[in-house]
Scaffold this active site. Structure first.
Site, PDB file in Angstrom:
ATOM      1  N   ILE A 143     -67.954 -18.800  14.246  1.00  0.00           N
ATOM      2  CA  ILE A 143     -67.982 -19.824  15.277  1.00  0.00           C
ATOM      3  C   ILE A 143     -66.645 -19.766  16.011  1.00  0.00           C
ATOM      4  O   ILE A 143     -65.648 -19.296  15.467  1.00  0.00           O
ATOM      5  CB  ILE A 143     -68.261 -21.245  14.715  1.00  0.00           C
ATOM      6  CG1 ILE A 143     -67.270 -21.616  13.618  1.00  0.00           C
ATOM      7  CG2 ILE A 143     -69.682 -21.348  14.205  1.00  0.00           C
ATOM      8  CD1 ILE A 143     -67.500 -23.013  13.049  1.00  0.00           C
ATOM      9  N   ASP A 144     -66.660 -20.195  17.252  1.00  0.00           N
ATOM     10  CA  ASP A 144     -65.477 -20.063  18.101  1.00  0.00           C
ATOM     11  C   ASP A 144     -64.279 -20.823  17.536  1.00  0.00           C
ATOM     12  O   ASP A 144     -64.429 -21.789  16.772  1.00  0.00           O
ATOM     13  CB  ASP A 144     -65.772 -20.580  19.507  1.00  0.00           C
ATOM     14  CG  ASP A 144     -66.876 -19.794  20.199  1.00  0.00           C
ATOM     15  OD1 ASP A 144     -67.009 -18.600  19.900  1.00  0.00           O
ATOM     16  OD2 ASP A 144     -67.584 -20.386  21.031  1.00  0.00           O
ATOM     17  N   LYS A 145     -63.104 -20.410  17.959  1.00  0.00           N
ATOM     18  CA  LYS A 145     -61.852 -21.027  17.522  1.00  0.00           C
ATOM     19  C   LYS A 145     -61.882 -22.546  17.705  1.00  0.00           C
ATOM     20  O   LYS A 145     -61.514 -23.299  16.803  1.00  0.00           O
ATOM     21  CB  LYS A 145     -60.678 -20.431  18.299  1.00  0.00           C
ATOM     22  CG  LYS A 145     -59.329 -21.079  18.000  1.00  0.00           C
ATOM     23  CD  LYS A 145     -58.224 -20.458  18.847  1.00  0.00           C
ATOM     24  CE  LYS A 145     -56.887 -21.153  18.588  1.00  0.00           C
ATOM     25  NZ  LYS A 145     -55.803 -20.577  19.424  1.00  0.00           N
TER      26      LYS A 145
END
Length: 345
Positions: A143-145
């Site tokens: 999942i994105d930062k």
């Protein structure tokens, strides 16, 4: 470095490639994927009837005696770091964590340290049995930062292979909570006119497109209808905010898992996520639609309002059905408190 020898015999009617034949007949307890076996073949670590064969496409006959030499797992070149983790579940084969906002999953040129992998290497220590020949956590999804929420990570080769197959077959349950601009309702005629959008019973918005890298910005993904990769997202309204509704808490779930999928799809539908610097942007809302404090909170929200709230899968070793939920992060909860204020507050 030590090594182990795995010896077995090719069964009847073998596939027409050595790597496929080995993948079919190698003992399950060896926990060697076809990709790993192909690499071992190329490295000269496989003999067929006593002769080294280094071509994965080579033919092999039934009753051939195969010996595979596998080096014991080596230490990863990535360094362990003592970073606190919110561990939701852990056993000998896998670990489920609730990733905080701001943490990158895997080291990259721009973020060589401080990542989830660095933290897991410290947390798991000697309990990592090796993934792909290296003592490292097996990352099967990301999942994105700036997205918070649940991730499952493999600690062993057998778990890595089992989880990867589930993600490949799209059988993993993944639900996200997001705060978006607008209210994605089936009664909105605008949505009916957007290519790739449809509605299912229960006022469920379905987005079906292809996704690929943006032609002019390689850091972005773009909706396409030819080429790219098939992507399907569904979303339903959980709670609208404003009078009339101008923002909504929605629940999104994935049929496929592509980079930035929810963010791109919701933006395509005209319902970009609050705080998303890449796809959502800022929206100018009618002054009377929300309380002044809510307007201020929306403008100030520093990241995409997206949280991986539910994760479900079958344990790759025990076969047990597992399902985990992570509560909403504090910043999204605080934003919703402001959004619930009356316009006159």
């Amino acid at each position: 470095m030590g090594s182990r020898q795995i010896e077995f015999v090719i069964a009847d009617n073998p596939p027409n490639r050595l790597d496929k034949a080995l993948s079919r007949d190698v003992p399950a307890e060896a926990t060697l994927s076809r990709t790993r076996l192909a690499r071992l073949i190329v490295a000269g670590s496989v003999t067929v009837d006593g002769v080294v064969v280094d071509d994965p496409k080579a033919k092999v006959a039934e009753d051939a005696v195969i010996v595979v030499s596998v080096e014991e797992a080596e230490d990863s070149h990535i360094g362990p770091e003592d970073i606190s983790l919110d561990v939701v579940y852990e056993d000998d084969d896998l670990i489920v964590v609730n990733k905080p906002v701001g943490m990158v999953v895997h080291p990259a040129p721009g973020t060589p340290s401080g990542t989830l992998v660095n933290a897991l290497l410290h947390h798991c220590g000697e309990n990592l049995s090796g993934v792909g020949g290296v003592k490292r956590p097996g990352i099967v999804h990301r999942i994105d930062k700036e997205t918070s929420g649940l991730l499952v990570v493999a600690k062993s080769d057998v778990a890595h292979q089992g989880l990867a197959k589930q993600f490949e077959k799209h059988t993993v349950e993944r639900y996200y909570r997001a705060i978006c601009y607008g209210v994605p309702d089936a009664n909105d005629p605008r949505l009916r006119g957007i290519k790739g959008t449809s509605f299912e019973p229960g006022n469920i918005l379905k987005l079906t497109t292809q996704l690929a890298r943006h032609k002019h910005d390689r850091q972005k993904q773009a909706v396409m209808f030819q080429g790219g990769r098939h992507a399907v997202t569904r979303a339903r309204i959980v709670e609208p905010f404003g009078n009339p509704g101008v923002v909504a808490l929605v629940e999104c779930w994935l049929e496929t898992g592509r980079t930035h999928q929810i963010r791109v799809h919701m933006a395509h539908a005209g319902h970009g996520l609050v705080g998303d610097p890449t796809y959502g942007g800022k929206r100018k809302l009618a002054a009377k639609s929300l309380a002044p404090a809510a307007h201020d909170a929306l403008r100030a929200f520093p990241r995409q309002a997206l949280h991986a709230a539910v994760l479900g899968f079958v344990h790759p070793v025990t076969g047990e059905e597992m399902r985990f939920e992570a509560p909403m992060p504090e910043d999204m909860e605080a934003l919703m408190v402001k959004l619930r204020l009356s316009a006159g507050a």
